[in-house]
Scaffold this active site. Structure first.
Site, PDB file in Angstrom:
ATOM      1  N   ASP A 245      21.511  37.544  11.951  1.00 44.88           N
ATOM      2  CA  ASP A 245      22.467  36.930  11.018  1.00 44.88           C
ATOM      3  C   ASP A 245      21.877  36.682   9.639  1.00 44.88           C
ATOM      4  O   ASP A 245      21.549  35.541   9.310  1.00 44.88           O
ATOM      5  CB  ASP A 245      22.988  35.616  11.609  1.00 44.88           C
ATOM      6  CG  ASP A 245      24.119  35.031  10.760  1.00 44.88           C
ATOM      7  OD1 ASP A 245      24.684  35.771   9.938  1.00 44.88           O
ATOM      8  OD2 ASP A 245      24.424  33.842  10.921  1.00 44.88           O
TER       9      ASP A 245
ATOM     10  N   TRP B 199      21.117  29.061  19.817  1.00 41.65           N
ATOM     11  CA  TRP B 199      21.127  28.252  18.595  1.00 41.65           C
ATOM     12  C   TRP B 199      19.864  27.396  18.522  1.00 41.65           C
ATOM     13  O   TRP B 199      19.692  26.604  17.613  1.00 41.65           O
ATOM     14  CB  TRP B 199      22.383  27.372  18.540  1.00 41.65           C
ATOM     15  CG  TRP B 199      23.641  28.137  18.227  1.00 41.65           C
ATOM     16  CD1 TRP B 199      23.716  29.457  17.869  1.00 41.65           C
ATOM     17  CD2 TRP B 199      24.982  27.648  18.251  1.00 41.65           C
ATOM     18  NE1 TRP B 199      25.028  29.816  17.684  1.00 41.65           N
ATOM     19  CE2 TRP B 199      25.829  28.729  17.909  1.00 41.65           C
ATOM     20  CE3 TRP B 199      25.567  26.400  18.536  1.00 41.65           C
ATOM     21  CZ2 TRP B 199      27.224  28.605  17.837  1.00 41.65           C
ATOM     22  CZ3 TRP B 199      26.947  26.274  18.465  1.00 41.65           C
ATOM     23  CH2 TRP B 199      27.769  27.373  18.112  1.00 41.65           C
TER      24      TRP B 199
ATOM     25  N   HIS C  63      15.102  32.820  11.944  1.00 44.64           N
ATOM     26  CA  HIS C  63      16.000  31.797  12.504  1.00 44.64           C
ATOM     27  C   HIS C  63      15.274  30.503  12.878  1.00 44.64           C
ATOM     28  O   HIS C  63      15.449  29.978  13.984  1.00 44.64           O
ATOM     29  CB  HIS C  63      16.728  32.366  13.734  1.00 44.64           C
ATOM     30  CG  HIS C  63      18.144  31.866  13.874  1.00 44.64           C
ATOM     31  ND1 HIS C  63      18.418  30.587  14.296  1.00 44.64           N
ATOM     32  CD2 HIS C  63      19.337  32.443  13.620  1.00 44.64           C
ATOM     33  CE1 HIS C  63      19.740  30.422  14.327  1.00 44.64           C
ATOM     34  NE2 HIS C  63      20.313  31.526  13.899  1.00 44.64           N
TER      35      HIS C  63
ATOM     36  N   GLU D  24      31.784  33.304  17.881  1.00 43.54           N
ATOM     37  CA  GLU D  24      31.523  31.896  17.526  1.00 43.54           C
ATOM     38  C   GLU D  24      32.760  31.021  17.711  1.00 43.54           C
ATOM     39  O   GLU D  24      33.097  30.229  16.834  1.00 43.54           O
ATOM     40  CB  GLU D  24      30.996  31.817  16.092  1.00 43.54           C
ATOM     41  CG  GLU D  24      29.648  32.494  15.925  1.00 43.54           C
ATOM     42  CD  GLU D  24      29.086  32.389  14.512  1.00 43.54           C
ATOM     43  OE1 GLU D  24      29.881  32.307  13.560  1.00 43.54           O
ATOM     44  OE2 GLU D  24      27.856  32.388  14.373  1.00 43.54           O
TER      45      GLU D  24
ATOM     46  N   GLU E 239      27.945  44.955   5.877  1.00 44.64           N
ATOM     47  CA  GLU E 239      28.195  43.588   5.412  1.00 44.64           C
ATOM     48  C   GLU E 239      26.877  42.960   4.976  1.00 44.64           C
ATOM     49  O   GLU E 239      26.011  42.682   5.800  1.00 44.64           O
ATOM     50  CB  GLU E 239      28.855  42.740   6.504  1.00 44.64           C
ATOM     51  CG  GLU E 239      29.130  41.297   6.077  1.00 44.64           C
ATOM     52  CD  GLU E 239      29.903  40.486   7.119  1.00 44.64           C
ATOM     53  OE1 GLU E 239      30.899  41.006   7.674  1.00 44.64           O
ATOM     54  OE2 GLU E 239      29.511  39.329   7.386  1.00 44.64           O
TER      55      GLU E 239
ATOM     56  N   GLU F 247      22.718  31.682   2.163  1.00 44.05           N
ATOM     57  CA  GLU F 247      22.747  30.807   3.330  1.00 44.05           C
ATOM     58  C   GLU F 247      21.346  30.606   3.922  1.00 44.05           C
ATOM     59  O   GLU F 247      20.987  29.489   4.286  1.00 44.05           O
ATOM     60  CB  GLU F 247      23.683  31.404   4.394  1.00 44.05           C
ATOM     61  CG  GLU F 247      23.701  30.618   5.700  1.00 44.05           C
ATOM     62  CD  GLU F 247      24.646  31.204   6.741  1.00 44.05           C
ATOM     63  OE1 GLU F 247      25.299  32.231   6.453  1.00 44.05           O
ATOM     64  OE2 GLU F 247      24.738  30.619   7.837  1.00 44.05           O
TER      65      GLU F 247
ATOM     66  N   ARG G 247      29.293  28.031   3.620  1.00 44.32           N
ATOM     67  CA  ARG G 247      28.032  28.585   3.093  1.00 44.32           C
ATOM     68  C   ARG G 247      28.123  28.850   1.595  1.00 44.32           C
ATOM     69  O   ARG G 247      27.493  29.782   1.092  1.00 44.32           O
ATOM     70  CB  ARG G 247      27.631  29.859   3.839  1.00 44.32           C
ATOM     71  CG  ARG G 247      27.624  29.746   5.351  1.00 44.32           C
ATOM     72  CD  ARG G 247      26.805  28.583   5.841  1.00 44.32           C
ATOM     73  NE  ARG G 247      26.867  28.452   7.306  1.00 44.32           N
ATOM     74  CZ  ARG G 247      26.273  27.466   7.975  1.00 44.32           C
ATOM     75  NH1 ARG G 247      25.621  26.523   7.322  1.00 44.32           N
ATOM     76  NH2 ARG G 247      26.350  27.402   9.293  1.00 44.32           N
TER      77      ARG G 247
ATOM     78  N   ARG H 286      20.222  37.970  21.845  1.00 40.47           N
ATOM     79  CA  ARG H 286      21.305  38.059  20.864  1.00 40.47           C
ATOM     80  C   ARG H 286      21.215  39.369  20.068  1.00 40.47           C
ATOM     81  O   ARG H 286      22.233  39.914  19.641  1.00 40.47           O
ATOM     82  CB  ARG H 286      21.220  36.844  19.930  1.00 40.47           C
ATOM     83  CG  ARG H 286      22.223  36.844  18.815  1.00 40.47           C
ATOM     84  CD  ARG H 286      22.138  35.534  18.045  1.00 40.47           C
ATOM     85  NE  ARG H 286      22.947  35.571  16.827  1.00 40.47           N
ATOM     86  CZ  ARG H 286      23.041  34.569  15.966  1.00 40.47           C
ATOM     87  NH1 ARG H 286      22.387  33.430  16.197  1.00 40.47           N
ATOM     88  NH2 ARG H 286      23.775  34.666  14.873  1.00 40.47           N
TER      89      ARG H 286
ATOM     90  N   ASN I  47      36.602  32.853   9.292  1.00 46.39           N
ATOM     91  CA  ASN I  47      37.120  31.822  10.196  1.00 46.39           C
ATOM     92  C   ASN I  47      38.450  31.417   9.579  1.00 46.39           C
ATOM     93  O   ASN I  47      38.542  30.462   8.817  1.00 46.39           O
ATOM     94  CB  ASN I  47      36.158  30.636  10.284  1.00 46.39           C
ATOM     95  CG  ASN I  47      34.825  31.049  10.872  1.00 46.39           C
ATOM     96  OD1 ASN I  47      34.764  31.807  11.840  1.00 46.39           O
ATOM     97  ND2 ASN I  47      33.738  30.587  10.258  1.00 46.39           N
TER      98      ASN I  47
END
Lengths: 703, 703
Positions: free
Chosen positions: A369, A547, A525, A295, A391, A397, A167, A340, A209
């Site tokens: 998100d 998703w 989203h 994820e 955060e 993104e 991102r 979610r 990640n």
């Protein structure tokens, strides 16, 4: 001769000395007004600092470089001001009005005193003093006291070992892993300078990640070299952890384990040794950031353990070292009928009180998100016994990558200022984060960095303002968004008052404009799949239900929106009654949050007097039109700006304008198929078909 | 006031004006010697140029900027020199001694005349004149004539749509696809300037593992915007082609096809239309570069067609447009007992004479893949009826990424100067490439670029020399490597004579040193799997046999090396008898090529008087020791260099030194297990085990 050389320098210098944005807000060109320079100069005859504390030396040298540039005269650094006046004194003392990193700027006799209870405090004070001069504020009879409201003010870099940035939209990673530790890129230091100038005191250098490489001796050496550069700027290094590292990382002379079970003594021993290995090379190591069972990332649940088991194991491994474990709450499980929105709350609230004192749980501002607008995460206020960190995402993104101008401070403030009501009125999210509401010992705010190797650091010149604003708000969340913007513009772009006002105004409107042409009324989203570029509300195939974008907007012939009330997923019930009350009734729910909580009929009349469909169209069209307005405003700023910076933003605004219309057309054409209503006058229906718009989206999905 | 401002500028300027390498060899700082400046100035009173040809205008403005910087005085550009002397005249004429892009520099009366048969020729002449001044050469009684020996001099960028660069080690792609066509990064122009200064006249902007996006209207617009920037610098844009694009790329209003069969009329029609679409936006589009049926990329063979069928289809699609198809010969099929060395030869020589006149076959210098040293590809000289282009690799995929100093010109020259003997002695590879041997109409030389978004363009400052040397050799392959190096050092690093000599010497030795500590005596393809980083000679598991490194070195208890003589794969038979004779006998094969062609016993005595095993060790150890020598040499250059450039190279040399020992230890320990012989005196066996070395390699293979 010297004249010739200078002429030559100037004639040749356009190649290197154009304002390419590299200096960020730390631009120390001479103040244009000679009288003003003279005024400041009277208070800047010298910089007095004693001792050899590296952070104090940094404070002195940064102040010296800044003042010498701004005032166009040498400013000597001396050991003691004894018997001298008309200068600046840097000193560490013990001041009850200040916390560990706070600072005081005060006129004393004919000197300016920058004092604090720590060297870092003095460093922040020195930059604050420079900010005064850069913004043309008076330094006469100065009396400023400032304390950071949050202890850990950090950037999270989603940077990978191969140099890419997840991102990231501003080039490649700043960290040259193949060159470290032997070669130190000069840019590392400039990165530290920029952060220190804002009071940012920590950085997680690798992606959540995480690669297990960072738990090897080979890479710890590299990270230690970065830490050595950052240390004199008061910045500590943290590492993201690959939870099962114990299964893949060898000694030296020490085999990997078969397990990563946090309750397995061998695993606990492995981490205890790893921690000691890290601290042996990075004595001020800050600690670990962990994305686990999220994820596809492995975690303690793979062994039937909880997030608390995993976090506490790492916390105990830290032992007596001064480090923390920051555990992310960003989790959600694929399930057709789940919401979610509820996932993190349901997994984490039962663990409240079960975490080790060294553990901080890091929560994204919203439940999904980093969408263009989200209601605050229901976790805020719901874990009184567990320090929660904020955060935020600086990298855009979901906000148009590096070609859309979106000033994020108002979005951050919107979340911080929201009242959770958990301890009655005034229980804002900010008070949860700064620890005052629940008496957290640990407090932290993290920003997912928007920095990269692009010369101007952030790709979009205006993106620098988001880095800047995050740092300022992490220091003091009560600062106003427009004040921060004004400050940044003066330090970075121009001091011309009309231009400062116009650009500040542009910035302040930019986020709402972006919301309008992408996700008005609480849509969320619906961006391009995977790359998150452009619109793709029609997406109804994906590896997991949550998703798919139809999962989020749920458009049908009746209406659009996600019913999260008691008759729907009831995610609303996760909030306090007072908050529920604001959002439970579609008639009274503020429009920005409407479709977050309600499936609203297309023909429903809203508070604006328009039907939902008409309102949706009005927002998409006015949003896209507003980008033209932004372009016109910017065009008028040309005389007040550096040509390269002007062109950079003008070019990006042109892209933004094209993509705003792309978003608008995609969404009104797609949702129109459900609403089966015309585009309301005076707006004209798009001059292209939904298939044509989809084609463009498809192009960007090609390999 | 002005003095104050200049002082301020100088005091603040270190932030932006340090020599960060951005200017490459186009550094126009004032010449230090005032007398020298005055001498040149006498011939640079003005620059006369008539007409508005954009390339001519570029020639004038580049010359003006350069001279103004170097001489520290304004140099006016005027329309005509009529009646004026003491200046520079740029003119296009018709000069039988020059080809289309050649130039002449001549003193005429009191003027310096830069003339050519085309505007590009004048542009190249202007840069040649600047080079004279930058390197301190006299411009009195100037009489220089220079013609490019190859028509298409191009860079190949392996840049992906997501901004990454395959085998790139200098940051991310220069091309900002999400910003184009609206925003033009100023760097695009500086990229064009650098190439034009070398005579590079073409660039393939996307990876040969091509995205079909580049065949869409959306991306053609973006590429067209780049072409508009490059055009005034005489540079044409080319695109890599995803062969089955017709199956995935839609209209607008034109569905994708079911097929990509080059003989299918619908497919041929699709490409004809696509070509017209491209030329409508890029009138000087250069053509296509194709990687087909290679490493998993699709191609004509998927339809039972040949490479010629595929290439000719695209060539015919180009129709009357002035473009070419460059078809790569880099193909090899997985087969346990085949020799990858033979693959390209076997697939392509049967097609000689079957290619359309617009097709050029692009051949890598060696038969395998850009190894540290390869024998020349047997295709050179074997396809008299097919224009063959040279593909060199500038990016250091197998040469230590961006942390090893390897000056590549000697490696390029080694290949170009090799005699194929196909038309008797003197039938060098260079004569194949420049068309003189077989009378090719089309001639081309391509370099796989080592450029990226890093501030200094190439990561390693010394890597700039490889870009520079490629451009100079593509123009004239007879130029000596050391002369090119000297020129580059003077223009880029320092004019101090001793330093110029020492650094040139370092560069000239650098490649052989790298060969010695990585792949001496003809070893090849034993680098780290996948990422090609570090040593991994022990690799014996991979998805295909020819991706295993044991396939290449074939070490056993008897010896090491790949027998490619008649008793082995007989790849040697692909060369002319004269070439075969040089390499067929292990006793007489030059040591640099020994293990390319022979499996040699460990105890075999070589021409050096040492056994193979001892010689191998001597080379690994002396190679690694030589890097220390390079460090010492560089350290002595400090006074003559810009501090930032000095530090950059010094830091990278430290990495190189560490990795040279890593390579040495890995290889002597691994091969030693087969040779079962001690490390010969005076060298000491590595103080670590093979397992320890493998561990480090494994770390860099972790996700």
């Amino acid at each position: 001769m010297i004249k010739k050389l200078l002429l030559g320098l100037l004639l040749a210098s356009h190649v290197v000395c154009a304002d390419d944005g590299y200096r960020l807000w730390l631009k120390y060109d001479p103040l244009p007004d000679a009288t003003q320079r003279a005024n400041y100069a009277r208070s800047a005859g010298f910089i007095a600092v004693s001792g050899n504390d590296p952070v104090l030396r940094t404070a002195a040298s940064e102040l010296q470089a800044g003042l010498q540039g701004l005032l166009g005269k040498p400013v000597p650094v001396i050991g003691s001001a004894a018997g001298r006046t008309g200068g600046i004194v840097l000193q560490v003392g013990s001041d009850p009005a200040l916390n560990r990193e706070g600072y005081r700027l005060a006129s004393r006799g004919n000197n300016l005193v920058v004092s604090a209870n720590s060297a870092s405090g003095v460093l922040y004070g020195a930059f604050a003093l420079l900010r005064q001069v850069q913004t043309g504020a008076s330094v006469a009879n100065l009396s400023v006291t400032s304390n950071p409201k949050v202890k850990l003010r950090m950037l999270n870099h989603w940077d990978n070992v191969n140099g890419t940035i997840e991102r990231g939209y501003a080039g490649s990673s700043l960290w040259k892993w193949y060159e470290l530790p032997e070669r130190i890129d000069p840019r590392y230091r400039d990165y530290a300078r920029a952060n220190a100038s804002l009071g940012i005191n920590g950085t997680v250098v690798n992606n959540v990640n995480a690669s297990p490489r960072f738990m090897t001796d080979e890479y710890i050496k590299k990270v230690a070299a970065l830490a050595d550069v950052f240390r004199p700027y008061g910045i500590r290094v943290y590492l993201s952890v690959y939870f099962p590292a114990s299964k893949v990382v060898n000694g030296p002379g020490k085999p990997a384990l078969k397990s990563a079970d946090p309750l397995d003594p061998a695993v606990r021993q492995w981490w205890a040794e790893k921690v000691n290995e890290i601290y042996a090379q990075i004595p001020d190591f800050g600690g670990f950031l962990v994305k686990a069972n999220s994820e596809g990332e492995p975690g303690p649940q793979d062994y039937g353990r909880t997030h608390a088991d995993g976090a506490n194991m790492l916390a105990e491994a830290l032992g007596t070292h001064d480090g923390v474990v920051i555990w992310r709450s960003f989790v959600y499980k694929p399930a057709e009928n789940a919401d979610r929105f509820r996932a993190a709350y349901e997994e984490f609230t039962p663990l409240d009180g079960k975490f080790h004192p060294k553990v901080i749980v890091q929560v994204k501002n919203g439940p999904i998100d980093f969408q263009v607008r989200e209601p605050f995460s229901p976790l805020f206020g719901a874990m009184p016994k567990t320090p929660l960190a904020m955060e935020f995402q600086l990298t855009q993104e979901y906000l148009g990558f590096a070609t859309h101008m979106v000033y994020e401070a108002p979005m951050f403030k919107e979340c911080l200022d929201t009242d959770t009501h958990v301890k009655g009125p005034g229980s804002t999210v900010a008070k949860v984060i700064d620890g005052s509401l629940h008496g957290y010992e640990q407090t932290a705010m993290a920003g997912v960095a928007n920095t990269g190797s692009d010369r101007n650091w952030t790709g979009h010149t205006m993106g620098q303002a988001n880095w800047y604003a995050f740092g300022r708000l992490a220091w003091d969340h009560t600062l106003p968004s427009d004040g921060i913007a004004r400050e940044w513009v003066q330090m970075t772009l121009t001091r011309q008052p009309k231009a400062v006002q116009t650009i500040t105004d542009l910035m302040m409107r930019s986020r709402e404009i972006y919301v309008n042409y992408t996700n008005p009324l609480g849509l969320h989203h619906i961006m391009g799949y995977g790359i998150h570029y452009g619109p793709e509300p029609w997406l109804d195939k994906a590896p997991r239900p949550d998703w798919r974008h139809t999962y989020y907007h749920r458009a049908d012939s009746v209406g659009v929106g996600f019913n999260r009330t008691a008759t729907g997923s009831n995610a609303l019930s996760l909030y306090t009654p007072q908050v529920q009350q604001q959002w439970e009734n579609p008639q009274t729910t503020p429009l920005p949050y409407l479709l977050w909580f309600h499936h609203v009929p297309w023909n429903q009349t809203l508070s604006t007097g328009r039907s939902l469909w008409d309102e949706l169209c009005v927002r998409y069209y006015t949003g896209a039109d507003s980008v033209r307005w932004m372009q016109q405003q910017w065009a008028q700023m040309k005389p007040a700006l550096d040509p390269e910076q002007f062109d950079d933003v003008a070019g990006r605004l042109a892209v933004q304008q094209k993509e705003a219309i792309w978003w608008r057309d995609a969404c009104v054409l797609y949702f129109g198929r459900f609403a089966r209503r015309p585009i309301p006058a005076p707006f004209k229906a798009p001059d292209r078909s939904l298939e044509e718009v989809k084609r463009i989206v498809d192009i960007y999905q090609l390999r």
